[in-house]
Each structure stands twice: as structure tokens, then as C-alpha cells.
Motif scaffolding. Structure first.
Motif, PDB file in Angstrom:
ATOM      1  N   TYR A  54     -24.665  38.273  -8.455  1.00 23.64           N
ATOM      2  CA  TYR A  54     -24.723  36.949  -7.743  1.00 23.64           C
ATOM      3  C   TYR A  54     -23.684  36.107  -8.383  1.00 23.64           C
ATOM      4  CZ  TYR A  54     -25.990  32.355  -5.972  1.00 23.64           C
ATOM      5  OH  TYR A  54     -25.822  31.054  -5.152  1.00 23.64           O
ATOM      6  N   VAL A  80     -20.130  37.055  -7.876  1.00 17.64           N
ATOM      7  CA  VAL A  80     -19.378  37.094  -6.483  1.00 17.64           C
ATOM      8  C   VAL A  80     -19.218  35.510  -6.123  1.00 17.64           C
ATOM      9  CG1 VAL A  80     -20.410  37.281  -3.993  1.00 17.64           C
ATOM     10  CG2 VAL A  80     -20.485  39.126  -5.584  1.00 17.64           C
ATOM     11  N   ALA A  81     -20.123  34.478  -6.706  1.00 19.96           N
ATOM     12  CA  ALA A  81     -19.913  33.273  -6.524  1.00 19.96           C
ATOM     13  C   ALA A  81     -18.889  32.779  -7.123  1.00 19.96           C
ATOM     14  CB  ALA A  81     -21.168  32.164  -7.072  1.00 19.96           C
ATOM     15  N   CYS A  82     -18.496  33.380  -8.254  1.00 23.72           N
ATOM     16  CA  CYS A  82     -17.016  32.623  -8.945  1.00 23.72           C
ATOM     17  C   CYS A  82     -15.979  33.474  -8.441  1.00 23.72           C
ATOM     18  CB  CYS A  82     -17.266  32.855 -10.415  1.00 23.72           C
ATOM     19  SG  CYS A  82     -18.692  31.913 -11.034  1.00 23.72           S
ATOM     20  N   ASN A  83     -16.029  34.289  -7.483  1.00 22.32           N
ATOM     21  CA  ASN A  83     -14.846  35.441  -7.092  1.00 22.32           C
ATOM     22  C   ASN A  83     -14.331  36.242  -8.103  1.00 22.32           C
ATOM     23  OD1 ASN A  83     -14.988  34.434  -4.305  1.00 22.32           O
ATOM     24  ND2 ASN A  83     -13.640  32.667  -4.931  1.00 22.32           N
ATOM     25  N   MET A  84     -15.096  36.509  -9.246  1.00 22.22           N
ATOM     26  CA  MET A  84     -14.790  37.491  -9.946  1.00 22.22           C
ATOM     27  C   MET A  84     -15.047  39.019  -9.685  1.00 22.22           C
ATOM     28  SD  MET A  84     -13.554  35.719 -12.321  1.00 22.22           S
ATOM     29  CE  MET A  84     -13.291  37.145 -13.538  1.00 22.22           C
ATOM     30  N   LEU A  85     -16.113  39.054  -8.883  1.00 25.25           N
ATOM     31  CA  LEU A  85     -16.198  40.541  -8.428  1.00 25.25           C
ATOM     32  C   LEU A  85     -14.946  41.157  -7.794  1.00 25.25           C
ATOM     33  CD1 LEU A  85     -18.331  42.689  -8.737  1.00 25.25           C
ATOM     34  CD2 LEU A  85     -19.302  42.022  -6.304  1.00 25.25           C
ATOM     35  N   PRO A  86     -14.295  40.555  -6.619  1.00 26.64           N
ATOM     36  CA  PRO A  86     -13.145  41.079  -5.868  1.00 26.64           C
ATOM     37  C   PRO A  86     -12.280  41.325  -7.070  1.00 26.64           C
ATOM     38  CG  PRO A  86     -14.158  39.301  -4.828  1.00 26.64           C
ATOM     39  CD  PRO A  86     -14.956  39.261  -5.898  1.00 26.64           C
ATOM     40  N   PHE A  87     -12.019  40.478  -8.111  1.00 24.14           N
ATOM     41  CA  PHE A  87     -10.910  40.701  -9.130  1.00 24.14           C
ATOM     42  C   PHE A  87     -11.153  41.813  -9.771  1.00 24.14           C
ATOM     43  CE2 PHE A  87      -9.437  39.506 -13.484  1.00 24.14           C
ATOM     44  CZ  PHE A  87      -8.303  39.816 -13.171  1.00 24.14           C
ATOM     45  N   GLN A  91     -10.810  45.161  -7.580  1.00 23.71           N
ATOM     46  CA  GLN A  91      -9.209  45.471  -7.311  1.00 23.71           C
ATOM     47  C   GLN A  91      -8.311  45.693  -8.279  1.00 23.71           C
ATOM     48  OE1 GLN A  91      -8.394  42.385  -4.393  1.00 23.71           O
ATOM     49  NE2 GLN A  91      -9.937  43.143  -2.692  1.00 23.71           N
TER      50      GLN A  91
END
Length: 87
Positions: free
Chosen positions: A69, A72-79, A82
Motif C-alpha cells: 500500500y 503504491v501510494a508513493c508511486n514507487m511500485l511502478p518505478f 518497470q
């Protein structure tokens, strides 16, 4: 006992539409029935048949849900998924 998803899709067939934005009775029946069928399938697969390795990813996600959570909230998971692209 009728499965709620069958009841929800039957209501949809007779004109009571499954509409997520309005949270209608048929939408609740359809989603509750689908969740129930999924739960029973996972239960049979893991506890009855013994395929614990098939849901190992779900076990890991359940143990680390707060970390996921936050990522994802900090936009680190897509980073992290990918990678880093320089160009």
C-alpha cells in the motif's frame, strides 16, 4: 440456496441493470456471488486438494499488504516494477 451471482445476473436479464455507479441490488448480488465462488475455489484448491504452492503469491501479498500500500501510494511500485529508463 441460489448463488447471489446467478440472482444478480437474473435480475439484470429482467431489466434491473447491474450498474456499479448506482450500487444496485443486482450489482451487489453479482459481486457477492463472484466473490463467493472465488473464495470457494481458492478454499478447495488450497485446503482440500493441498495445492499451497499455487497461491504462494497471494500469501506473500497478504503478509506484506501495508508495504505494498505504501509503495503504491508513493508511486514507487511502478518505478520498481518497470525499472529506471535513462532515455
Amino acid at each position: 440456496m441460489v448463488n447471489p451471482s446467478v440472482l444478480g445476473f437474473a435480475l439484470d436479464w429482467f431489466g434491473i441493470r447491474v450498474n456499479k455507479a448506482l450500487y444496485t441490488f443486482s450489482y451487489m448480488c453479482a459481486t457477492a456471488g463472484a466473490a463467493g465462488v472465488f473464495f470457494v475455489a481458492i478454499y478447495v484448491m488450497v485446503d482440500v486438494l493441498g495445492y499451497k504452492h499455487a497461491v504462494a503469491a497471494l500469501d506473500w501479498i497478504g503478509k506484506h499488504s501495508l508495504m505494498i500500500y505504501v509503495l503504491v501510494a508513493c508511486n514507487m511500485l511502478p518505478f520498481l516494477l518497470q525499472g529506471l529508463y535513462w532515455m
